[in-house]
Motif scaffolding. Structure first.
Motif, PDB file in Angstrom:
ATOM      1  N   PRO A  14       0.806  -1.228   0.000  1.00 14.83           N
ATOM      2  CA  PRO A  14       0.000   0.000   0.000  1.00 14.83           C
ATOM      3  C   PRO A  14       0.841   1.281   0.000  1.00 14.83           C
ATOM      4  O   PRO A  14       0.325   2.373  -0.211  1.00 14.83           O
ATOM      5  N   VAL A  15       2.150   1.156   0.248  1.00 15.27           N
ATOM      6  CA  VAL A  15       3.012   2.347   0.346  1.00 15.27           C
ATOM      7  C   VAL A  15       3.528   2.749  -1.037  1.00 15.27           C
ATOM      8  O   VAL A  15       4.134   1.929  -1.735  1.00 15.27           O
ATOM      9  N   THR A  16       3.270   3.998  -1.425  1.00 14.33           N
ATOM     10  CA  THR A  16       3.870   4.508  -2.662  1.00 14.33           C
ATOM     11  C   THR A  16       5.142   5.247  -2.258  1.00 14.33           C
ATOM     12  O   THR A  16       5.085   6.358  -1.728  1.00 14.33           O
ATOM     13  N   GLY A  35      15.977  15.330   0.771  1.00 12.45           N
ATOM     14  CA  GLY A  35      14.647  15.340   1.386  1.00 12.45           C
ATOM     15  C   GLY A  35      14.690  14.655   2.733  1.00 12.45           C
ATOM     16  O   GLY A  35      15.678  14.002   3.082  1.00 12.45           O
ATOM     17  N   PRO A  36      13.607  14.794   3.501  1.00 17.71           N
ATOM     18  CA  PRO A  36      13.577  14.201   4.839  1.00 17.71           C
ATOM     19  C   PRO A  36      13.518  12.679   4.781  1.00 17.71           C
ATOM     20  O   PRO A  36      13.218  12.097   3.735  1.00 17.71           O
ATOM     21  N   SER A  37      13.774  12.060   5.904  1.00 15.64           N
ATOM     22  CA  SER A  37      13.761  10.602   5.997  1.00 15.64           C
ATOM     23  C   SER A  37      12.418  10.046   5.513  1.00 15.64           C
ATOM     24  O   SER A  37      11.366  10.580   5.841  1.00 15.64           O
ATOM     25  N   GLY A  38      12.489   9.017   4.688  1.00  8.45           N
ATOM     26  CA  GLY A  38      11.272   8.347   4.231  1.00  8.45           C
ATOM     27  C   GLY A  38      10.617   8.990   3.012  1.00  8.45           C
ATOM     28  O   GLY A  38       9.548   8.561   2.581  1.00  8.45           O
ATOM     29  N   CYS A  39      11.258  10.005   2.407  1.00  8.57           N
ATOM     30  CA  CYS A  39      10.607  10.702   1.284  1.00  8.57           C
ATOM     31  C   CYS A  39      10.772   9.949  -0.027  1.00  8.57           C
ATOM     32  O   CYS A  39      10.195  10.340  -1.046  1.00  8.57           O
ATOM     33  N   GLY A  40      11.581   8.888  -0.044  1.00 11.56           N
ATOM     34  CA  GLY A  40      11.686   8.071  -1.252  1.00 11.56           C
ATOM     35  C   GLY A  40      12.983   8.222  -2.019  1.00 11.56           C
ATOM     36  O   GLY A  40      13.133   7.670  -3.110  1.00 11.56           O
ATOM     37  N   LYS A  41      13.970   8.936  -1.441  1.00  9.56           N
ATOM     38  CA  LYS A  41      15.238   9.173  -2.142  1.00  9.56           C
ATOM     39  C   LYS A  41      15.937   7.868  -2.504  1.00  9.56           C
ATOM     40  O   LYS A  41      16.322   7.646  -3.652  1.00  9.56           O
ATOM     41  N   SER A  42      16.113   7.006  -1.477  1.00  6.84           N
ATOM     42  CA  SER A  42      16.858   5.759  -1.711  1.00  6.84           C
ATOM     43  C   SER A  42      16.104   4.856  -2.675  1.00  6.84           C
ATOM     44  O   SER A  42      16.724   4.188  -3.508  1.00  6.84           O
ATOM     45  N   THR A  43      14.787   4.836  -2.561  1.00  6.32           N
ATOM     46  CA  THR A  43      14.005   3.977  -3.444  1.00  6.32           C
ATOM     47  C   THR A  43      14.163   4.430  -4.894  1.00  6.32           C
ATOM     48  O   THR A  43      14.323   3.597  -5.801  1.00  6.32           O
ATOM     49  N   LEU A  44      14.154   5.734  -5.110  1.00  2.00           N
ATOM     50  CA  LEU A  44      14.337   6.245  -6.475  1.00  2.00           C
ATOM     51  C   LEU A  44      15.719   5.847  -7.001  1.00  2.00           C
ATOM     52  O   LEU A  44      15.849   5.369  -8.147  1.00  2.00           O
ATOM     53  N   ASP A 157      24.517   6.546  -2.245  1.00  2.00           N
ATOM     54  CA  ASP A 157      23.414   6.608  -1.280  1.00  2.00           C
ATOM     55  C   ASP A 157      23.943   7.015   0.089  1.00  2.00           C
ATOM     56  O   ASP A 157      24.546   6.200   0.777  1.00  2.00           O
ATOM     57  N   GLU A 158      23.737   8.263   0.454  1.00  2.00           N
ATOM     58  CA  GLU A 158      24.232   8.808   1.733  1.00  2.00           C
ATOM     59  C   GLU A 158      25.696   8.423   1.950  1.00  2.00           C
ATOM     60  O   GLU A 158      26.045   7.852   2.999  1.00  2.00           O
ATOM     61  N   PRO A 159      26.591   8.718   0.997  1.00  2.00           N
ATOM     62  CA  PRO A 159      27.955   8.189   1.090  1.00  2.00           C
ATOM     63  C   PRO A 159      28.748   8.726   2.272  1.00  2.00           C
ATOM     64  O   PRO A 159      29.734   8.123   2.675  1.00  2.00           O
TER      65      PRO A 159
END
Ligand SMILES: Nc1ncnc2c1ncn2[C@@H]1O[C@H](COP(=O)(O)OP(=O)(O)OP(=O)(O)O)[C@@H](O)[C@H]1O
Length: 405
Positions: A14-16, A35-44, A157-159
């Motif tokens: 259910p999470v986009t 962006g803030p934690s959980g905004c989808g950066k890593s997923t992108l 990713d957050e190197p």
């Protein structure tokens, strides 16, 4: 042509996590996802790498659809937060790993490893055990390993986020230089504004899986597309303003802006609102606040206000008012460049005071401008006003943004 991400969405049940994102990245360009934690950066980032399957949309490289291209055939290099080095291999063994996979000869591997270690500032580290490296050194090795295979796109990713602040700041500068020297095309995920602005040619500000604004650092800083981006980028006070002849007037005063006449919305950062004790005379005000050299004080201005004294009451000093009980008197406009025209100064009362490393942060209420709410302002550390004291606020154009599309 580089990378072309179109209408990309990634869902976990259910999470986009990423929602209808478009990104284009030219060869040699560095983009930060901020962006803030959980905004989808890593997923992108992971979807671009091929580690997540998009639920909609596409990822192309140089016009080729990557939907059916597996991770290891995309030609992308990745660096994660914790480096993820192979603990049983030494530094050279880690850096040359990708070259071994491609059956590059031993002599050429050694030459490339030496070149890369030089590039990341670790010349001569070949035989060091990776378990004995500092965090910063380990991240440099991870970067050298990612660069070894000559990736056409580097995904970071957050190197630097596992490192302490001082090292992070230094490594961000080093990394920016290194990416430029290598003419690398890269996407960097970070939640740190300074890091994003140091590293990237353009920055995408994300929230709730979407890109709210994708722009150059300068433009993001000066022209955030909406309140959410402005607040994320440190604007603590948002106020309507009227622009006339390059001067925007809001409830806290006037400031020079490069905007056409009409209505505007100003975002004020704490660093853009200077507070001075009311007892400070006109001369002190000109020296302290007008440090850009462009500022003077015109007649009927600060001097009279200062005479009103530091009564600690927080009410606007009568001598600063313009007589109609409404808006404050014109004093001066501070401009990024150029000459002085006119401006307003307002008076408020300090409600909170916190020492930061190189300034004092104040929360000020301004009776004349209740719509501004609690205004965040700064003062110098020497002789900063205390809680309950009356202060004069002046807007610094370097600390303000014009908010809106
Ligand atoms: N494997 C997963 N299964 C389910 N939900 C996930 C998964 N990975 C991420 N999410 C959710 O997707 C959203 C985006 O996560 P993501 O890790 O991309 O955010 P982020 O901006 O990188 O955050 P952070 O800075 O904290 O790493 C979050 O709500 C997260 O909980």
């Amino acid at each position: 042509m580089g990378l072309d991400v179109r209408d990309l969405s990634v869902r976990y049940g259910p999470v986009t996590a990423v929602s209808e994102v478009d990104v284009e990245l030219a060869d040699g360009e560095v983009l930060a996802l901020l962006g803030p934690s959980g905004c989808g950066k890593s997923t992108l980032l992971r979807a671009v790498a091929g580690l997540e399957r998009p639920s909609a949309g596409s990822v192309h490289w140089d016009g080729t659809d990557l939907a059916r291209v597996p991770v290891h055939r995309r030609g992308f290099g990745m660096v994660f937060q914790d480096g993820q080095l192979f603990p049983h291999r030494d530094v050279a063994g880690n850096v040359e790993f990708g070259l071994r996979m491609r059956s590059v000869s031993r002599a050429r591997r050694a030459a490339r490893v030496a070149e890369l270690l030089e590039l990341v500032g670790l010349a001569g580290y070949e035989r060091r055990r990776v378990t004995e490296l500092s965090g910063g050194e380990a991240q440099r090795v991870a970067l050298a390993r990612a660069l070894a295979a000559d990736p056409r796109l580097l995904l970071l990713d957050e190197p630097l986020s596992a490192l302490d602040r001082m090292l992070r700041e230094q490594l961000a500068v080093d990394l920016a230089a290194l990416l430029a020297r290598d003419d690398a095309t890269a996407i960097v995920v970070t939640h740190d504004h300074d890091e994003a602005f140091t590293l990237a040619d353009r920055v995408a500000v994300m929230a709730r899986g979407r890109i709210l604004q994708l722009d150059t650092p300068a433009r993001l800083w000066q022209r955030p597309a909406g309140d959410e981006v402005a607040e994320f980028l440190g604007c603590t006070t948002l106020l309507p303003a009227q622009v006339r002849d390059g001067v925007a007037t809001c409830a806290l005063g006037a400031v020079a802006v490069a905007e056409p006449d009409g209505e505007a919305r100003l975002g004020l950062r704490a660093a853009g609102v200077r507070a001075e004790r009311l007892g400070v005379g006109a001369g002190a005000a000109a020296g302290g606040v007008g440090a850009d050299g462009g500022g003077g004080v015109d007649a009927g201005g600060v001097g009279g206000g200062a005479a009103g004294g530091a009564d600690g009451g927080g009410a606007a000093s009568p001598s600063l008012g313009n007589g109609d009980g409404g808006h404050p008197v014109a004093v001066r406009v501070r401009q990024r460049t150029g000459s002085v025209t006119s401006t307003d100064a307002v008076v408020g009362t300090v409600r909170e005071r916190v020492h930061r490393h190189d300034h004092v942060r104040l929360t000020v209420t301004v009776p004349e401008a209740p719509e501004a709410g609690r205004v965040e302002a700064v003062a110098g550390t020497a002789d900063a006003p205390g809680v309950g004291e009356a202060v004069r606020l002046t807007i610094d154009p370097d600390g303000i943004a014009v908010v809106g599309p």
